[in-house]
Design a protein around this motif. Structure first.
Motif: not given
Length: 249
Positions: A145, A151, A154
């Motif tokens: 992160k 994002k 993941k």
């Protein structure tokens, strides 16, 4: 005469320490625990140290449900602090070692891009310890992160129940994985080479992993548990932790 008195005192102490102690140990310490036990048993040869390994979250849940552990060596400070707050631990949590993350792959990897390499198309699966129960998994998520790639990648995650299981996944079920750096210092891991198969994760990307120890309520009057607790915080134990890639306070 003095030698006889000293020898007699040593034998008396040894005879007083002649039972079993049950300790719950975070999975990342599995690589160092045998050496720690051996060194402790040089001092207390009649004490049998029984070890249960697992993720810190699961071990904490077991302790809260009455598991008969005497001492807890966690992978961070969160879980022993919770046990102390709930009056299930009788010593305030102290840091016994500080862990760090590394990447591991069975393949030859170009680590020049750092954590950004996880975005590459040929990296299809990334092994990671379950961040809900394993502090090293939490640190891995934090690193991604902070690098602003979480994002994007993941959907590549392969979750393991503990950091030791993540090591296995990293070289079998995944292309690469986040592991405890300490695992790389065991003999069976020597075939994996730094800069080729493994590389340290930038420590600026995650909060240092302070690993905490507490004596549990069940063992508050157990002298053998207190002896093991003191040993883990001793200079002799610190040398062993350093040998396995930990930083020590």
């Amino acid at each position: 005469m003095l030698k006889k008195i000293v020898l007699g005192s040593a034998l008396l102490v040894s005879s007083l320490f002649s039972g079993d102690i049950n300790i719950a140990v975070a999975a990342n310490v599995s690589y160092a625990i045998d050496d720690l036990k051996k060194e402790f048993n040089k001092l207390y040869p009649n004490t049998n140290v029984k070890v249960t390994l697992g993720s810190s979250g699961k071990l904490t849940a077991q302790i809260k449900n009455g598991a008969p552990y005497d001492l807890f060596m966690a992978a961070n400070m969160k879980y022993p602090q919770a046990l102390y707050k709930d009056d299930l631990a009788v010593t305030r949590p102290l840091v016994y070692a500080q862990g760090s993350l590394a990447f591991l792959s069975s393949k030859k990897i170009d680590f020049s891009k750092g954590i950004e390499l996880l975005k590459q198309k040929d990296i299809r699966k990334i092994a990671i310890a379950n961040p809900k129960t394993a502090p090293y998994g939490t640190a891995s998520v934090e690193a991604m992160k902070n690098a602003k790639i979480y994002k994007q990648i993941k959907n590549k995650f392969v979750f393991a129940e503990s950091i030791s299981q993540t090591v296995a996944y990293s070289v079998t079920a995944a292309d690469i994985g986040f592991i405890a750096k300490s695992s790389l210092f065991s003999d069976k891991m020597s075939k994996y080479k730094q800069g080729v198969n493994w590389y340290s994760v930038d420590t600026k990307l995650y909060t240092p992993i302070n690993q905490g120890i507490v004596i549990l309520k069940k063992a508050q009057n157990n002298s053998e548990v207190k002896a093991f607790y003191s040993f883990i915080l001793s200079k002799k134990a610190k040398k062993i932790f350093e040998k396995f890639g930990y930083l020590v306070p």
